[in-house]
Write a protein that holds these residues in place. Structure first.
Motif, PDB file in Angstrom:
ATOM      1  N   LEU A  36      21.399  -7.637   0.566  1.00 39.38           N
ATOM      2  CA  LEU A  36      20.452  -7.245   1.611  1.00 39.38           C
ATOM      3  C   LEU A  36      19.098  -6.801   1.061  1.00 39.38           C
ATOM      4  O   LEU A  36      18.173  -6.556   1.830  1.00 39.38           O
ATOM      5  CB  LEU A  36      21.053  -6.117   2.461  1.00 39.38           C
ATOM      6  N   ASP A  37      18.960  -6.702  -0.241  1.00 40.49           N
ATOM      7  CA  ASP A  37      17.738  -6.210  -0.874  1.00 40.49           C
ATOM      8  C   ASP A  37      16.510  -6.999  -0.428  1.00 40.49           C
ATOM      9  O   ASP A  37      15.538  -6.430   0.074  1.00 40.49           O
ATOM     10  CB  ASP A  37      17.916  -6.246  -2.393  1.00 40.49           C
ATOM     11  N   THR A  38      16.523  -8.291  -0.628  1.00 39.30           N
ATOM     12  CA  THR A  38      15.382  -9.129  -0.265  1.00 39.30           C
ATOM     13  C   THR A  38      15.181  -9.150   1.239  1.00 39.30           C
ATOM     14  O   THR A  38      14.047  -9.087   1.726  1.00 39.30           O
ATOM     15  CB  THR A  38      15.565 -10.563  -0.802  1.00 39.30           C
ATOM     16  N   PHE A  39      16.273  -9.219   1.982  1.00 42.09           N
ATOM     17  CA  PHE A  39      16.168  -9.223   3.445  1.00 42.09           C
ATOM     18  C   PHE A  39      15.488  -7.959   3.955  1.00 42.09           C
ATOM     19  O   PHE A  39      14.617  -8.020   4.823  1.00 42.09           O
ATOM     20  CB  PHE A  39      17.554  -9.373   4.088  1.00 42.09           C
ATOM     21  N   ALA A  40      15.879  -6.802   3.433  1.00 46.62           N
ATOM     22  CA  ALA A  40      15.308  -5.526   3.893  1.00 46.62           C
ATOM     23  C   ALA A  40      13.813  -5.455   3.607  1.00 46.62           C
ATOM     24  O   ALA A  40      13.028  -5.015   4.458  1.00 46.62           O
ATOM     25  CB  ALA A  40      16.034  -4.362   3.229  1.00 46.62           C
ATOM     26  N   GLU A  41      13.415  -5.910   2.420  1.00 43.09           N
ATOM     27  CA  GLU A  41      11.992  -5.894   2.077  1.00 43.09           C
ATOM     28  C   GLU A  41      11.210  -6.863   2.963  1.00 43.09           C
ATOM     29  O   GLU A  41      10.115  -6.540   3.433  1.00 43.09           O
ATOM     30  CB  GLU A  41      11.803  -6.248   0.602  1.00 43.09           C
ATOM     31  N   THR A  42      11.778  -8.031   3.198  1.00 42.32           N
ATOM     32  CA  THR A  42      11.126  -9.016   4.063  1.00 42.32           C
ATOM     33  C   THR A  42      11.012  -8.485   5.487  1.00 42.32           C
ATOM     34  O   THR A  42       9.955  -8.618   6.124  1.00 42.32           O
ATOM     35  CB  THR A  42      11.904 -10.348   4.058  1.00 42.32           C
ATOM     36  N   LEU A  43      12.066  -7.863   5.980  1.00 44.80           N
ATOM     37  CA  LEU A  43      12.043  -7.292   7.324  1.00 44.80           C
ATOM     38  C   LEU A  43      10.951  -6.234   7.448  1.00 44.80           C
ATOM     39  O   LEU A  43      10.201  -6.216   8.433  1.00 44.80           O
ATOM     40  CB  LEU A  43      13.411  -6.690   7.665  1.00 44.80           C
ATOM     41  N   LEU A  44      10.834  -5.363   6.462  1.00 47.37           N
ATOM     42  CA  LEU A  44       9.791  -4.330   6.488  1.00 47.37           C
ATOM     43  C   LEU A  44       8.401  -4.966   6.512  1.00 47.37           C
ATOM     44  O   LEU A  44       7.537  -4.556   7.287  1.00 47.37           O
ATOM     45  CB  LEU A  44       9.932  -3.399   5.279  1.00 47.37           C
ATOM     46  N   ARG A  45       8.188  -5.986   5.693  1.00 50.18           N
ATOM     47  CA  ARG A  45       6.877  -6.657   5.637  1.00 50.18           C
ATOM     48  C   ARG A  45       6.561  -7.342   6.954  1.00 50.18           C
ATOM     49  O   ARG A  45       5.459  -7.201   7.503  1.00 50.18           O
ATOM     50  CB  ARG A  45       6.843  -7.656   4.479  1.00 50.18           C
ATOM     51  N   VAL A  46       7.523  -8.080   7.503  1.00 51.23           N
ATOM     52  CA  VAL A  46       7.294  -8.815   8.748  1.00 51.23           C
ATOM     53  C   VAL A  46       7.039  -7.852   9.906  1.00 51.23           C
ATOM     54  O   VAL A  46       6.109  -8.060  10.703  1.00 51.23           O
ATOM     55  CB  VAL A  46       8.477  -9.758   9.049  1.00 51.23           C
ATOM     56  N   LEU A  47       7.839  -6.803  10.002  1.00 51.52           N
ATOM     57  CA  LEU A  47       7.634  -5.828  11.086  1.00 51.52           C
ATOM     58  C   LEU A  47       6.305  -5.099  10.943  1.00 51.52           C
ATOM     59  O   LEU A  47       5.591  -4.895  11.926  1.00 51.52           O
ATOM     60  CB  LEU A  47       8.786  -4.833  11.136  1.00 51.52           C
ATOM     61  N   ALA A  48       5.970  -4.692   9.734  1.00 43.04           N
ATOM     62  CA  ALA A  48       4.695  -4.005   9.523  1.00 43.04           C
ATOM     63  C   ALA A  48       3.531  -4.910   9.912  1.00 43.04           C
ATOM     64  O   ALA A  48       2.606  -4.493  10.615  1.00 43.04           O
ATOM     65  CB  ALA A  48       4.564  -3.559   8.070  1.00 43.04           C
ATOM     66  N   GLY A  49       3.589  -6.156   9.480  1.00 42.43           N
ATOM     67  CA  GLY A  49       2.523  -7.102   9.826  1.00 42.43           C
ATOM     68  C   GLY A  49       2.455  -7.357  11.321  1.00 42.43           C
ATOM     69  O   GLY A  49       1.371  -7.346  11.917  1.00 42.43           O
ATOM     70  N   ALA A  50       3.609  -7.581  11.940  1.00 44.19           N
ATOM     71  CA  ALA A  50       3.636  -7.861  13.377  1.00 44.19           C
ATOM     72  C   ALA A  50       3.112  -6.675  14.186  1.00 44.19           C
ATOM     73  O   ALA A  50       2.384  -6.860  15.168  1.00 44.19           O
ATOM     74  CB  ALA A  50       5.054  -8.212  13.812  1.00 44.19           C
ATOM     75  N   LEU A  51       3.452  -5.473  13.774  1.00 44.42           N
ATOM     76  CA  LEU A  51       2.963  -4.301  14.496  1.00 44.42           C
ATOM     77  C   LEU A  51       1.462  -4.086  14.287  1.00 44.42           C
ATOM     78  O   LEU A  51       0.768  -3.638  15.201  1.00 44.42           O
ATOM     79  CB  LEU A  51       3.770  -3.063  14.111  1.00 44.42           C
ATOM     80  N   LEU A  52       0.963  -4.439  13.110  1.00 42.03           N
ATOM     81  CA  LEU A  52      -0.494  -4.385  12.903  1.00 42.03           C
ATOM     82  C   LEU A  52      -1.200  -5.394  13.803  1.00 42.03           C
ATOM     83  O   LEU A  52      -2.263  -5.110  14.358  1.00 42.03           O
ATOM     84  CB  LEU A  52      -0.848  -4.644  11.442  1.00 42.03           C
ATOM     85  N   VAL A  53      -0.614  -6.582  13.939  1.00 43.92           N
ATOM     86  CA  VAL A  53      -1.180  -7.601  14.837  1.00 43.92           C
ATOM     87  C   VAL A  53      -1.213  -7.059  16.262  1.00 43.92           C
ATOM     88  O   VAL A  53      -2.232  -7.166  16.961  1.00 43.92           O
ATOM     89  CB  VAL A  53      -0.364  -8.912  14.777  1.00 43.92           C
ATOM     90  N   THR A  54      -0.114  -6.473  16.698  1.00 40.90           N
ATOM     91  CA  THR A  54      -0.032  -5.916  18.045  1.00 40.90           C
ATOM     92  C   THR A  54      -1.084  -4.827  18.251  1.00 40.90           C
ATOM     93  O   THR A  54      -1.760  -4.784  19.279  1.00 40.90           O
ATOM     94  CB  THR A  54       1.376  -5.341  18.298  1.00 40.90           C
ATOM     95  N   HIS A  55      -1.230  -3.973  17.249  1.00 39.62           N
ATOM     96  CA  HIS A  55      -2.210  -2.891  17.333  1.00 39.62           C
ATOM     97  C   HIS A  55      -3.633  -3.438  17.310  1.00 39.62           C
ATOM     98  O   HIS A  55      -4.531  -2.912  17.974  1.00 39.62           O
ATOM     99  CB  HIS A  55      -1.992  -1.930  16.165  1.00 39.62           C
ATOM    100  N   GLY A  56      -3.863  -4.488  16.551  1.00 39.90           N
ATOM    101  CA  GLY A  56      -5.205  -5.060  16.428  1.00 39.90           C
ATOM    102  C   GLY A  56      -5.573  -6.040  17.520  1.00 39.90           C
ATOM    103  O   GLY A  56      -6.744  -6.422  17.641  1.00 39.90           O
ATOM    104  N   TYR A  57      -4.601  -6.457  18.341  1.00 43.01           N
ATOM    105  CA  TYR A  57      -4.866  -7.464  19.366  1.00 43.01           C
ATOM    106  C   TYR A  57      -5.972  -7.042  20.331  1.00 43.01           C
ATOM    107  O   TYR A  57      -6.895  -7.797  20.599  1.00 43.01           O
ATOM    108  CB  TYR A  57      -3.588  -7.793  20.138  1.00 43.01           C
ATOM    109  N   GLY A  58      -5.895  -5.832  20.839  1.00 40.47           N
ATOM    110  CA  GLY A  58      -6.923  -5.346  21.764  1.00 40.47           C
ATOM    111  C   GLY A  58      -8.291  -5.276  21.120  1.00 40.47           C
ATOM    112  O   GLY A  58      -9.314  -5.529  21.765  1.00 40.47           O
ATOM    113  N   LYS A  59      -8.312  -4.983  19.828  1.00 45.47           N
ATOM    114  CA  LYS A  59      -9.581  -4.894  19.119  1.00 45.47           C
ATOM    115  C   LYS A  59     -10.173  -6.283  18.864  1.00 45.47           C
ATOM    116  O   LYS A  59     -11.385  -6.462  18.908  1.00 45.47           O
ATOM    117  CB  LYS A  59      -9.411  -4.142  17.801  1.00 45.47           C
ATOM    118  N   ILE A  60      -9.322  -7.269  18.577  1.00 47.84           N
ATOM    119  CA  ILE A  60      -9.840  -8.605  18.276  1.00 47.84           C
ATOM    120  C   ILE A  60     -10.360  -9.280  19.554  1.00 47.84           C
ATOM    121  O   ILE A  60     -11.266 -10.103  19.493  1.00 47.84           O
ATOM    122  CB  ILE A  60      -8.781  -9.476  17.545  1.00 47.84           C
ATOM    123  N   ILE A  61      -9.815  -8.898  20.699  1.00 49.77           N
ATOM    124  CA  ILE A  61     -10.311  -9.420  21.980  1.00 49.77           C
ATOM    125  C   ILE A  61     -11.724  -8.898  22.244  1.00 49.77           C
ATOM    126  O   ILE A  61     -12.555  -9.593  22.804  1.00 49.77           O
ATOM    127  CB  ILE A  61      -9.355  -9.009  23.137  1.00 49.77           C
TER     128      ILE A  61
END
Length: 151
Positions: free
Chosen positions: A25-50
């Motif tokens: 699960l080592d690689t999976f956990a790190e990948t999950l953290l990266r993907v979630l962090a990135g996706a949440l930054l996108v969500t947070h930045g969406y209103g700003k990019i509009i």
């Protein structure tokens, strides 16, 4: 950076049987953290990019002049940087830029708004996550790895 799962890279588990769970699960956990962090930054930045100039007053209120430069940069860093982090493309520079933005939010919430640690704790945690990827880069489950190069 290549993934290593050799038991010599880390302390031995107190319950060795659990290594059969942890190691795969080592690689999976790190990948999950990266993907979630990135996706949440996108969500947070969406209103700003509009509305990339919508934060001009806020950034100038923090001392970043001219706001017409910093506001779109903030928008792009959160939105596009989040996409880059999520897919693992140019991970280190995207995560470094996000870390800078998040450290400014630590200052904003903790000092400017006087919220102290309670107001800044989420930003501190987010900054630690993005700093991790700025230093570590992406793992084998990333565009960087598929390209065979990292920044």
């Amino acid at each position: 950076m290549t993934d290593t799962t050799a038991t010599t890279d880390r302390p031995r588990a107190i319950l060795p049987a659990l290594e059969k769970i942890y190691l795969p699960l080592d690689t999976f956990a790190e990948t999950l953290l990266r993907v979630l962090a990135g996706a949440l930054l996108v969500t947070h930045g969406y209103g700003k990019i509009i509305n990339p100039f919508g934060a001009v007053g806020m950034v100038e209120g923090l001392g970043f002049y001219p706001g017409v430069f910093w506001s779109p940069l903030l928008s792009a860093t959160e939105f596009f940087g989040g996409i880059f982090i999520a897919v693992g493309f140019l991970t280190r520079p995207a995560a470094f830029a996000a870390t800078i933005v998040l450290l400014v939010t630590v200052y904003f919430h903790g000092i400017v708004q006087g919220q102290g640690l309670g107001g800044a704790e989420k930003s501190i945690l987010w900054a630690a996550i993005t700093f991790f990827f700025a230093v570590r880069g992406a793992n084998s489950q990333s565009v960087d790895a598929k390209l065979g190069k990292q920044f």
